[in-house]
Scaffold this active site. Sequence first.
Site, PDB file in Angstrom:
ATOM      1  N   GLY A  18     -22.307  -4.349  51.741  1.00 30.66           N
ATOM      2  CA  GLY A  18     -20.902  -4.425  51.302  1.00 30.66           C
ATOM      3  C   GLY A  18     -20.746  -3.875  49.892  1.00 30.66           C
ATOM      4  O   GLY A  18     -19.909  -4.351  49.121  1.00 30.66           O
ATOM      5  N   SER A 150     -19.546 -18.371  47.450  1.00 32.09           N
ATOM      6  CA  SER A 150     -18.300 -18.426  46.677  1.00 32.09           C
ATOM      7  C   SER A 150     -18.152 -19.839  46.129  1.00 32.09           C
ATOM      8  O   SER A 150     -18.699 -20.793  46.703  1.00 32.09           O
ATOM      9  CB  SER A 150     -17.115 -18.140  47.601  1.00 32.09           C
ATOM     10  N   TYR A 170     -12.762 -19.349  55.618  1.00 36.42           N
ATOM     11  CA  TYR A 170     -13.551 -18.683  54.570  1.00 36.42           C
ATOM     12  C   TYR A 170     -14.393 -19.703  53.806  1.00 36.42           C
ATOM     13  O   TYR A 170     -15.607 -19.521  53.646  1.00 36.42           O
ATOM     14  CB  TYR A 170     -12.607 -17.951  53.614  1.00 36.42           C
TER      15      TYR A 170
HETATM   16  N1  LIG Z   1     -13.457 -11.558  44.714  1.00 37.91           N
HETATM   17  C1  LIG Z   1     -13.748 -12.820  44.470  1.00 37.91           C
HETATM   18  O1  LIG Z   1     -13.076 -13.469  43.647  1.00 37.91           O
HETATM   19  C2  LIG Z   1     -14.894 -13.489  45.175  1.00 37.91           C
HETATM   20  C3  LIG Z   1     -15.172 -14.810  44.814  1.00 37.91           C
HETATM   21  C4  LIG Z   1     -16.229 -15.463  45.416  1.00 37.91           C
HETATM   22  C5  LIG Z   1     -17.020 -14.823  46.345  1.00 37.91           C
HETATM   23  N2  LIG Z   1     -16.732 -13.529  46.695  1.00 37.91           N
HETATM   24  C6  LIG Z   1     -17.615 -12.900  47.675  1.00 37.91           C
HETATM   25  O2  LIG Z   1     -18.194 -11.730  47.124  1.00 37.91           O
HETATM   26  C7  LIG Z   1     -18.430 -10.775  48.160  1.00 37.91           C
HETATM   27  C8  LIG Z   1     -17.715  -9.481  47.812  1.00 37.91           C
HETATM   28  O3  LIG Z   1     -16.333  -9.758  47.650  1.00 37.91           O
HETATM   29  P1  LIG Z   1     -15.310  -8.706  47.037  1.00 37.91           P
HETATM   30  O4  LIG Z   1     -14.334  -9.465  46.261  1.00 37.91           O
HETATM   31  O5  LIG Z   1     -16.045  -7.593  46.427  1.00 37.91           O
HETATM   32  O6  LIG Z   1     -14.611  -8.241  48.409  1.00 37.91           O
HETATM   33  P2  LIG Z   1     -14.016  -6.817  48.831  1.00 37.91           P
HETATM   34  O7  LIG Z   1     -13.150  -7.090  49.997  1.00 37.91           O
HETATM   35  O8  LIG Z   1     -13.458  -6.130  47.664  1.00 37.91           O
HETATM   36  O9  LIG Z   1     -15.316  -6.012  49.287  1.00 37.91           O
HETATM   37  C9  LIG Z   1     -16.058  -6.413  50.421  1.00 37.91           C
HETATM   38  C10 LIG Z   1     -16.882  -5.244  50.900  1.00 37.91           C
HETATM   39  O10 LIG Z   1     -17.594  -5.679  52.058  1.00 37.91           O
HETATM   40  C11 LIG Z   1     -17.483  -4.685  53.048  1.00 37.91           C
HETATM   41  N3  LIG Z   1     -17.604  -5.258  54.395  1.00 37.91           N
HETATM   42  C12 LIG Z   1     -16.699  -6.019  55.057  1.00 37.91           C
HETATM   43  N4  LIG Z   1     -17.160  -6.293  56.286  1.00 37.91           N
HETATM   44  C13 LIG Z   1     -18.375  -5.707  56.396  1.00 37.91           C
HETATM   45  C14 LIG Z   1     -19.330  -5.624  57.433  1.00 37.91           C
HETATM   46  N5  LIG Z   1     -19.121  -6.180  58.635  1.00 37.91           N
HETATM   47  N6  LIG Z   1     -20.475  -4.946  57.200  1.00 37.91           N
HETATM   48  C15 LIG Z   1     -20.682  -4.363  56.003  1.00 37.91           C
HETATM   49  N7  LIG Z   1     -19.806  -4.380  54.999  1.00 37.91           N
HETATM   50  C16 LIG Z   1     -18.653  -5.049  55.196  1.00 37.91           C
HETATM   51  C17 LIG Z   1     -16.118  -4.044  52.838  1.00 37.91           C
HETATM   52  O11 LIG Z   1     -16.048  -2.755  53.426  1.00 37.91           O
HETATM   53  C18 LIG Z   1     -16.036  -4.038  51.315  1.00 37.91           C
HETATM   54  O12 LIG Z   1     -16.582  -2.846  50.772  1.00 37.91           O
HETATM   55  C19 LIG Z   1     -17.924 -11.407  49.440  1.00 37.91           C
HETATM   56  O13 LIG Z   1     -18.987 -12.034  50.121  1.00 37.91           O
HETATM   57  C20 LIG Z   1     -16.935 -12.441  48.932  1.00 37.91           C
HETATM   58  O14 LIG Z   1     -16.737 -13.459  49.848  1.00 37.91           O
HETATM   59  C21 LIG Z   1     -15.673 -12.854  46.136  1.00 37.91           C
END
Ligand SMILES: NC(=O)c1ccc[n+]([C@@H]2O[C@H](COP(=O)([O-])OP(=O)(O)OC[C@H]3O[C@@H](n4cnc5c(N)ncnc54)[C@H](O)[C@@H]3O)[C@@H](O)[C@H]2O)c1
Length: 279
Positions: A18, A150, A170
């Site tokens: 990802g 998260s 989630y």
């Molecule tokens: N943004 C936040 O505040 C936050 C907070 C806590 C945890 N997270 C976690 O951090 C991680 C990244 O989050 P983000 O904010 O960058 O999200 P985002 O949506 O910006 O990016 C997620 C990425 O994962 C890829 N993805 C989705 N499904 C996929 C699959 N089946 N196979 C491969 N790639 C896939 C997408 O194409 C995207 O590039 C996630 O696990 C999210 O739950 C994010």
Amino acid sequence: MLDPMSRQLEGRAAIVTGAGRGIGRGIALVLGNRGASVAVCDLDEQNAKAVAEEINAAQGKAISGLADVTSKKSIEEFTARAISEFNAIDICVANAGVIGAAGYTERRDYTDADWDITYGVNVRGLVNTAEAIIPHMAERRYGRIINISSHGGRAPAGVSTGRGTVGMPYSVSKAAAIQWTHALAIKLGKFDINVNVVCPGKLWTPMWETISMQIHLQDPDMADLTPREVFDLQIEKDVPLGRPQTPEDIGRAVAFLASDDASEITGQALNVNGGTRMN
Ligand SMILES: NC(=O)c1ccc[n+]([C@@H]2O[C@H](COP(=O)([O-])OP(=O)(O)OC[C@H]3O[C@@H](n4cnc5c(N)ncnc54)[C@H](O)[C@@H]3O)[C@@H](O)[C@H]2O)c1
């Protein structure tokens, strides 16, 4: 200025799932900056390619490709390619995650599709990613697996309580990611494979743009705020340090857990959240 920790991961090689945007991109850039070769994969192949190009342009070493973590075959194929390109993989970061199913912003309450996709990507995706690399790491008797959960996996979230139940799948999937980390750390300790999980707080990535839009549309108390204002309010009310985290903040925590400095740390969940959750 040179990053003072720039040689921290010299000679190591990593896979980041990802990693085409958001937090995964930040992790890939930090690992590359610290000297690791990086195999950048994502469902979005073009984004993954762009991140690998950024790393290569900064004198790092990266390859990229498509990998869908919900498909064992897809992540196994990418992992095999990364092993053959870099000879060995030391670090595997299971970052890919989703907030919910299509139409998330248009509903207050969860659907079956939200449970299916959050469990498919955020739980089974971590399992598939780890299973693809474990035989290689076990044979080498070395490895670092770092999952991304998260703060929502620590406790149900929300300054905004009027948004309905749509965020529950989630949070529950992210709690499962923590338990998966604990179980795997016990199983893999004998192979000198450390397994840890990072719990980010709130970052303004496309994922939080979606969450903020859902709150803006579904919580009557938030209707007058733009999605960005919704996010800023969450930060103001919920984060003791008073600021969002950046993808690089998460990348630095991952780099630490991947480094020799963390060789005695396994089975741990590390909060990188500005203090929103303290458990
Ligand atoms: N943004 C936040 O505040 C936050 C907070 C806590 C945890 N997270 C976690 O951090 C991680 C990244 O989050 P983000 O904010 O960058 O999200 P985002 O949506 O910006 O990016 C997620 C990425 O994962 C890829 N993805 C989705 N499904 C996929 C699959 N089946 N196979 C491969 N790639 C896939 C997408 O194409 C995207 O590039 C996630 O696990 C999210 O739950 C994010």
